[in-house]
Design an enzyme around this catalytic site. Sequence first.
Site, mmCIF file in Angstrom:
data_model
loop_
_atom_site.group_PDB
_atom_site.id
_atom_site.type_symbol
_atom_site.label_atom_id
_atom_site.label_comp_id
_atom_site.label_asym_id
_atom_site.label_seq_id
_atom_site.Cartn_x
_atom_site.Cartn_y
_atom_site.Cartn_z
ATOM 1 N N ARG A 113 0.812 -1.207 0.000
ATOM 2 C CA ARG A 113 0.000 0.000 0.000
ATOM 3 C C ARG A 113 0.853 1.268 0.000
ATOM 4 O O ARG A 113 0.468 2.287 -0.515
ATOM 5 C CB ARG A 113 -0.936 -0.038 1.217
ATOM 6 N N TYR A 114 1.999 1.192 0.688
ATOM 7 C CA TYR A 114 2.865 2.366 0.866
ATOM 8 C C TYR A 114 4.136 2.202 0.044
ATOM 9 O O TYR A 114 4.501 1.089 -0.326
ATOM 10 C CB TYR A 114 3.206 2.520 2.362
ATOM 11 N N LYS A 162 -3.345 4.958 6.511
ATOM 12 C CA LYS A 162 -3.340 5.477 7.883
ATOM 13 C C LYS A 162 -3.248 6.996 7.879
ATOM 14 O O LYS A 162 -2.342 7.563 7.270
ATOM 15 C CB LYS A 162 -2.148 4.905 8.632
ATOM 16 N N ARG A 176 -9.262 -8.096 10.074
ATOM 17 C CA ARG A 176 -9.073 -9.072 8.994
ATOM 18 C C ARG A 176 -9.933 -10.316 9.206
ATOM 19 O O ARG A 176 -9.563 -11.413 8.805
ATOM 20 C CB ARG A 176 -7.593 -9.433 8.921
ATOM 21 N N CYS A 207 -4.327 -17.308 15.023
ATOM 22 C CA CYS A 207 -3.904 -16.501 16.169
ATOM 23 C C CYS A 207 -3.962 -17.352 17.431
ATOM 24 O O CYS A 207 -4.549 -18.432 17.432
ATOM 25 C CB CYS A 207 -4.846 -15.305 16.349
ATOM 26 N N ASP A 221 -7.535 4.661 9.994
ATOM 27 C CA ASP A 221 -7.129 3.963 8.772
ATOM 28 C C ASP A 221 -8.283 4.144 7.797
ATOM 29 O O ASP A 221 -9.364 3.584 7.973
ATOM 30 C CB ASP A 221 -6.835 2.486 9.058
ATOM 31 N N ASP A 223 -11.916 -0.004 12.887
ATOM 32 C CA ASP A 223 -12.252 -0.082 11.457
ATOM 33 C C ASP A 223 -13.728 -0.427 11.256
ATOM 34 O O ASP A 223 -14.374 -0.981 12.139
ATOM 35 C CB ASP A 223 -11.367 -1.129 10.771
ATOM 36 N N ARG A 228 7.286 -0.024 1.999
ATOM 37 C CA ARG A 228 7.078 -1.104 2.970
ATOM 38 C C ARG A 228 5.862 -1.944 2.599
ATOM 39 O O ARG A 228 4.939 -1.453 1.956
ATOM 40 C CB ARG A 228 6.921 -0.543 4.382
ATOM 41 N N CYS A 264 -11.548 -7.869 15.058
ATOM 42 C CA CYS A 264 -10.464 -8.116 14.088
ATOM 43 C C CYS A 264 -10.738 -7.447 12.747
ATOM 44 O O CYS A 264 -11.774 -7.660 12.127
ATOM 45 C CB CYS A 264 -10.279 -9.606 13.877
ATOM 46 N N CYS A 323 -9.523 -11.640 18.558
ATOM 47 C CA CYS A 323 -10.113 -10.366 18.998
ATOM 48 C C CYS A 323 -11.436 -10.176 18.254
ATOM 49 O O CYS A 323 -11.471 -10.310 17.028
ATOM 50 C CB CYS A 323 -9.183 -9.208 18.654
#
Length: 444
Positions: free
Chosen positions: A115-116, A340, A137, A128, A333, A296, A119, A135, A132
């Site tokens: 995206r950037y 971000k 994702r 995981c 985001d 999000d 990086r 999440c 959470c």
Amino acid sequence: MPTPIISKRAPIYADVPDEKWNDWRWQLSHRLNSVEDIEKVLSLTESERKALQTQGLFRVDVTPYFISLIDPEDPNDPVRKQIIPVSEEMNAFTSMMEDSLAEDRHSPVPGLVHRYPDRVLMLVTTQCASYCRYCTRSRIVGDPGQTFNRQDFELQIDYLKRTPQVRDVLLSGGDPLVLAPKILEELLTRLREIPHIEIVRIGSRVPVFMPMRITQELCDMLAKFHPLWLNIHVNHPNEITKELAEACDRMSRAGIPLGNQSVLLAGVNDCVHMQRELVQKLTRIRVRPYYLYQCDLVEGSGHFRTPVAKGIEIIEGLRGHTSGYAVPQFIVDAPGGGGKIPVMPNYMLSMSDHKVIVRNYEGYVTTYEEPTEYKSHDPKTCKFCQSKRPEPGQTGLTGLLDGEEMFIKPEHFDELHNRDGLQHRLKDENKWKPLGIGSGDLNK
Ligand SMILES: *Cc1c(COP(=O)(O)O)cnc(C)c1O
């Protein structure tokens, strides 16, 4: 100096021998996911019971260590809300999305999000230690059938090899630290063979869900791949236990700089006083608060959402009031893949050609006199100005400031402001969309 609390064990684990409790494999294989299991530890509410019995909800799994941090009688316990589902998860809300950050669209190969400019985010597993509820994702995480395989991994490595502008690889998922140690080591070895990759980062909640995984052996392995950075994910001071403090200490001694990323969650950590305690406790265990994220727009997280103003209020209560090291950046985001965006209180109040008016955290308003004769460094002889230039389309406001470009304009801007031509087109095709009403997707 008060020491962090030694975490208690839920009564059902009283007889588990220490060597089992402190073995991460035991913690993983004894995770709780059904009403029957969880009920042995917590008094469940109707809403929780209903959610736990619903098919098709985002995966539930909690380590015995982490569920033991919950007050079993408190339905509003801040740790509980992060991992035990409630029926509100099934409520839809306006602007809810499956892939709110448009990560899939930014993936040149499966599991790699570029995206950037310099990086990438590399998703190395969908698994995981615990899950959470909010999440970002959840569209892929938790599903053992969707996990990334060797072929995906080879494609990811291949892309990185032929993309020299990538100097920073962020391993995430899922949680990279639940990978089999051999696989993680191979992955890091392969990344380190690529000369232009300068730093590797890991994003992991394993130290929080299962601090016993952070063994000396793991730290020694990670230390072979420096410079390696790691961000943990703590949302509430109750998660900062003696075990987490020791795990962080082992990582710090292995030379791994530690940061923390939190998500701002209604009823969990939407309190400025609690946040001050959280960030101060984090710095005591040598973890630097990095980002505080606005929640999000992801399915199942509607009941966790706070107004953006809450984040600004929290930063207002931190900056100046405590160590600068302890203050995270508050980040929205941007939905649709905008990336971000830092958001913060205003400290600059006004300016003229010779003064700026600024205010501090106390509300003290003052002036800063500008220099009358500023001589800038010479970009023509500056070797930094002469060398690396950003990719076209990535210069941003810097491109406007340094004089190369004059404006950035929205798509269709020229057509809209060429009203004569527009009238003709409007007659021709009746599908003109006015500016400012997009699909919520920047690249469509
Ligand atoms: C968050 C993120 C990064 C890393 O961002 P930093 O601001 O450098 O920490 C990189 N790629 C993607 C897709 C991300 O979401």
